[in-house]
Scaffold this active site. Structure first.
Site, PDB file in Angstrom:
ATOM      1  N   ALA A  70       3.772  -0.102  -2.450  1.00 19.11           N
ATOM      2  CA  ALA A  70       2.421  -0.014  -3.020  1.00 19.11           C
ATOM      3  C   ALA A  70       2.244  -1.211  -3.945  1.00 19.11           C
ATOM      4  O   ALA A  70       2.129  -1.077  -5.154  1.00 19.11           O
ATOM      5  CB  ALA A  70       2.236   1.298  -3.776  1.00 19.11           C
ATOM      6  N   ASN A 126      -8.312  -7.807   6.359  1.00 16.73           N
ATOM      7  CA  ASN A 126      -7.498  -6.667   5.957  1.00 16.73           C
ATOM      8  C   ASN A 126      -8.388  -5.488   5.575  1.00 16.73           C
ATOM      9  O   ASN A 126      -8.793  -5.334   4.428  1.00 16.73           O
ATOM     10  CB  ASN A 126      -6.615  -7.099   4.775  1.00 16.73           C
ATOM     11  CG  ASN A 126      -5.629  -6.025   4.364  1.00 16.73           C
ATOM     12  OD1 ASN A 126      -5.729  -4.877   4.789  1.00 16.73           O
ATOM     13  ND2 ASN A 126      -4.686  -6.396   3.524  1.00 16.73           N
ATOM     14  N   CYS A 129      -5.390  -1.938   4.057  1.00 17.87           N
ATOM     15  CA  CYS A 129      -4.410  -1.767   2.981  1.00 17.87           C
ATOM     16  C   CYS A 129      -4.542  -0.370   2.402  1.00 17.87           C
ATOM     17  O   CYS A 129      -5.614   0.017   1.938  1.00 17.87           O
ATOM     18  CB  CYS A 129      -4.623  -2.806   1.876  1.00 17.87           C
ATOM     19  SG  CYS A 129      -3.525  -2.491   0.467  1.00 17.87           S
ATOM     20  N   ILE A 190      -0.026  -2.509  13.813  1.00 12.58           N
ATOM     21  CA  ILE A 190      -0.681  -1.663  12.835  1.00 12.58           C
ATOM     22  C   ILE A 190      -0.310  -2.096  11.407  1.00 12.58           C
ATOM     23  O   ILE A 190       0.723  -2.716  11.191  1.00 12.58           O
ATOM     24  CB  ILE A 190      -0.257  -0.169  13.026  1.00 12.58           C
ATOM     25  CG1 ILE A 190       1.258  -0.021  12.922  1.00 12.58           C
ATOM     26  CG2 ILE A 190      -0.793   0.386  14.304  1.00 12.58           C
ATOM     27  CD1 ILE A 190       1.760   1.413  12.935  1.00 12.58           C
ATOM     28  N   THR A 192       0.467  -0.408   7.516  1.00 11.41           N
ATOM     29  CA  THR A 192       1.427   0.652   7.199  1.00 11.41           C
ATOM     30  C   THR A 192       0.815   2.047   7.307  1.00 11.41           C
ATOM     31  O   THR A 192      -0.392   2.228   7.223  1.00 11.41           O
ATOM     32  CB  THR A 192       1.954   0.470   5.767  1.00 11.41           C
ATOM     33  OG1 THR A 192       0.831   0.405   4.883  1.00 11.41           O
ATOM     34  CG2 THR A 192       2.779  -0.788   5.644  1.00 11.41           C
ATOM     35  N   GLY A 216       8.673  -0.620   8.575  1.00 10.49           N
ATOM     36  CA  GLY A 216      10.068  -0.696   9.030  1.00 10.49           C
ATOM     37  C   GLY A 216      10.260  -0.019  10.377  1.00 10.49           C
ATOM     38  O   GLY A 216       9.317   0.546  10.946  1.00 10.49           O
ATOM     39  N   GLY A 243       7.582  -2.506  12.503  1.00 11.98           N
ATOM     40  CA  GLY A 243       9.010  -2.233  12.660  1.00 11.98           C
ATOM     41  C   GLY A 243       9.753  -3.129  13.624  1.00 11.98           C
ATOM     42  O   GLY A 243      10.862  -2.802  14.032  1.00 11.98           O
TER      43      GLY A 243
END
Lengths: 303, 262
Positions: A70, A126, A129, A190, A192, A216, A243
């Site tokens: 964050a 973006n 977020c 994508i 997060t 990840g 990831g």
């Protein structure tokens, strides 16, 4: 010789591997570790109109095969980027894609206009977020709002516009279609996944921001699925991410329909992972008799 | 200033347990040994797969330059350090470093006070050995809960005077490290304080530095993802309320440069 070159919305890349926004700073932190020009493109940390402080710490938390973050868009602002950072980055023979984050539609337009003519090769919008209270994912979860932002950006710049989508929606295809109709030249996905963790000793959320974005290897299957769905529903190129740590991971995305890919959190695991991904894709192509990467894009659903 | 760092696969030379859950790890890493400054750290990968996913920041405890070796003193806190503690000599680990901004000191000999609480002595031994070679006059204060947690006292005593204090009195004096620090500052003159330890100790150093008018440098510990300044995950707050990267502007800060919360 395998032809790994790709073109995303007019941005020519010598190979399909980028580094994902927010995981690579402005690139300069890694320039001493390897030759940045071995990558297809660099996507910068998100830029806001004014310098932005970001969220209070703690900002990161490790999770099984991934992490929550964050950060909250901390960055020096578009002026410092354009005047001081970009000239340094332009010394490398590599397209620079600026990730822009407005808190309003008007700010998105201002950022797009400010960066036009500076030498960046394209914009990544973006609207995904998860870590800011205004803008960010709020725009990306409602097709109509997402489309308005994209219209504002496209009408303010001649640069190629890539729109970065959030997976935190019921129907990512609906958002994808809306932004393509609004003029997006390409999509990246994508961002997060919204998540959180709780400290059982303090009995409080771990992150100061309470929630954070999960990234990840843990999220890779979600990302592959999103690329599979979106790439079949729109006729603009898709940049796949989520990831990716190895060439095999990247190839999953390409076969699912991604024209290019981005390495994100894996930069923390191994800062050389992005260049290794390039090599591994090339080796795969040689082994499988693939002459041009284009043969593989979407092959999992095309054939 | 941030110098040149690299990613190296480094062989474990030795790993010994020096206290319950505490290990002294020696690696062959000539590049890092040659480039490192006291207070700097490395990012060490603590897994063979993706879990744990992030590298662990470990401060450089000791550098054996002629041998091209570096040492780490660490406590097992979670999955990553537990994995590391099970590694045997001959195995290799991936490390990135040296990273960050270390302690700042003059080559002219001065009087230095080192303050280490528990595992917080980790970055201080490298510093003590460098300062001793510059003929600084050093006093090291080591505080711990109990005798078994007083780490590396002998090594520090080769660099100058060492004073130990434990909460249960099982080694050295009985009491708190900050009490010892206050008395030391009242009784003796120092040019600079260097400290590392948990937040209450760092805050104490900050306060005494101000009260006694002696500059202090403190090494902070923070969870990190990239370790090189890219991800902005490990920030602390500067006096002007902006955020500083512990991995890049730190991990060593002038005590009056940062706001310590917690």
């Amino acid at each position: 010789m395998v032809d790994l070159s790709v073109e995303i919305a007019g941005i020519r890349m010598k190979n399909p591997v980028m580094v994902a926004s927010g995981t690579f700073g402005f690139g300069l932190e890694y320039a001493q570790l390897f030759d940045l020009s071995r990558l297809g493109a660099i996507v910068t940390k998100a830029l806001t109109v004014e310098p932005w402080p970001g969220n209070p710490p703690p900002r990161i938390w490790e999770t099984p095969a991934g992490l929550l973050n964050a950060i909250g868009l901390q960055n020096p602002g578009v002026e410092v980027f354009a005047d001081e950072i970009l000239p340094e980055l332009k010394k490398f023979d590599i397209p620079v894609i600026a990730n822009i984050a407005g808190f309003t539609k008007e700010e998105f337009a201002e950022l797009a206009s400010r960066l036009t003519g500076t030498g960046v090769s394209g914009l990544e919008v973006n609207i995904s977020c998860p870590n800011v209270k205004a803008g960010g994912m709020v725009f990306g979860t409602v097709p109509e709002l997402a489309a308005e932002v994209v219209e504002a950006v496209v009408s303010s710049t001649s640069l190629p516009v890539i729109v970065k989508l959030t997976p935190n929606v019921t129907d990512i295809v609906a958002v994808a279609k809306a932004v393509v109709e609004a003029g997006a030249h390409a999509l990246s996905l994508i961002n997060t996944l919204l998540g959180m963790a709780i400290d059982i000793h303090r009995k409080k959320p771990v992150l100061a921001n309470v929630t954070g974005g999960l990234s990840g290897p843990a999220i890779r299957p979600v990302a592959v699925r999103a690329v599979w769905q979106v790439s079949q529903a729109v006729d603009v190129p898709v940049v796949g991410m989520g990831g990716i740590c190895t060439g095999s991971d990247a190839l999953e995305f390409i076969l699912a329909g991604a024209t290019a890919v981005a390495v994100g959190s894996a930069n923390f695991y191994d800062p050389l992972s992005s260049v290794k991904v390039v090599e591994e894709i090339e080796n795969y192509c040689i082994e499988h008799g693939v002459e041009s990467l284009h043969e593989l894009v979407g092959a999992a659903w095309k054939n | 200033m941030s110098g040149f760092y690299s990613e190296v696969s480094s062989q474990i030379v030795e790993q010994v347990s020096v206290a319950p859950d505490c290990y002294l790890l020696t690696l062959k890493a000539p590049q890092v040994a040659a480039a490192a400054n006291p207070g700097q750290f490395v990012m060490l990968r603590c897994s063979t797969g993706y879990d744990p996913f992030l590298r662990r920041p470990l401060s450089i405890h000791q550098v054996l330059r002629e041998q091209g070796k570096i040492r780490f003193l660490y406590r097992v806190k979670g999955k990553g350090t537990a994995w590391l503690s099970e590694r045997k000599p001959g195995e290799r680990v991936s490390l990135l470093g040296p990273l960050g901004r270390g302690f700042v000191y003059s080559e002219k000999k001065k009087k230095g006070l080192l303050v280490g609480a528990g595992i917080g002595v980790a970055p201080l031994l490298f510093l003590a050995e460098e300062l001793a070679s510059l003929e600084w006059q050093l006093v090291t204060l080591i505080g711990a809960r109990t005798a078994s947690q007083v780490l590396r006292g002998d090594a520090f005593s080769r660099c100058g005077a060492v004073k130990v204090i434990t909460e249960d009195g099982s080694a050295g004096e009985r009491g708190l490290l900050l009490q010892l620090l206050e008395r030391e500052l009242r009784e003796n003159d120092f040019d600079v304080i260097f400290g590392c330890g948990p937040l209450p100790v760092l805050k104490g150093i900050q306060e005494f530095s101000r009260r006694f008018g002696i500059p202090a440098q403190i090494a902070l510990e923070e969870r990190m993802a990239c370790g090189v300044g890219a991800c902005l995950g490990c920030v602390c707050q500067a006096r002007d309320r902006t955020y500083l990267r512990v991995c890049r502007e730190g991990p060593v800060f002038a005590a009056d440069e940062v706001i310590l919360d917690g």
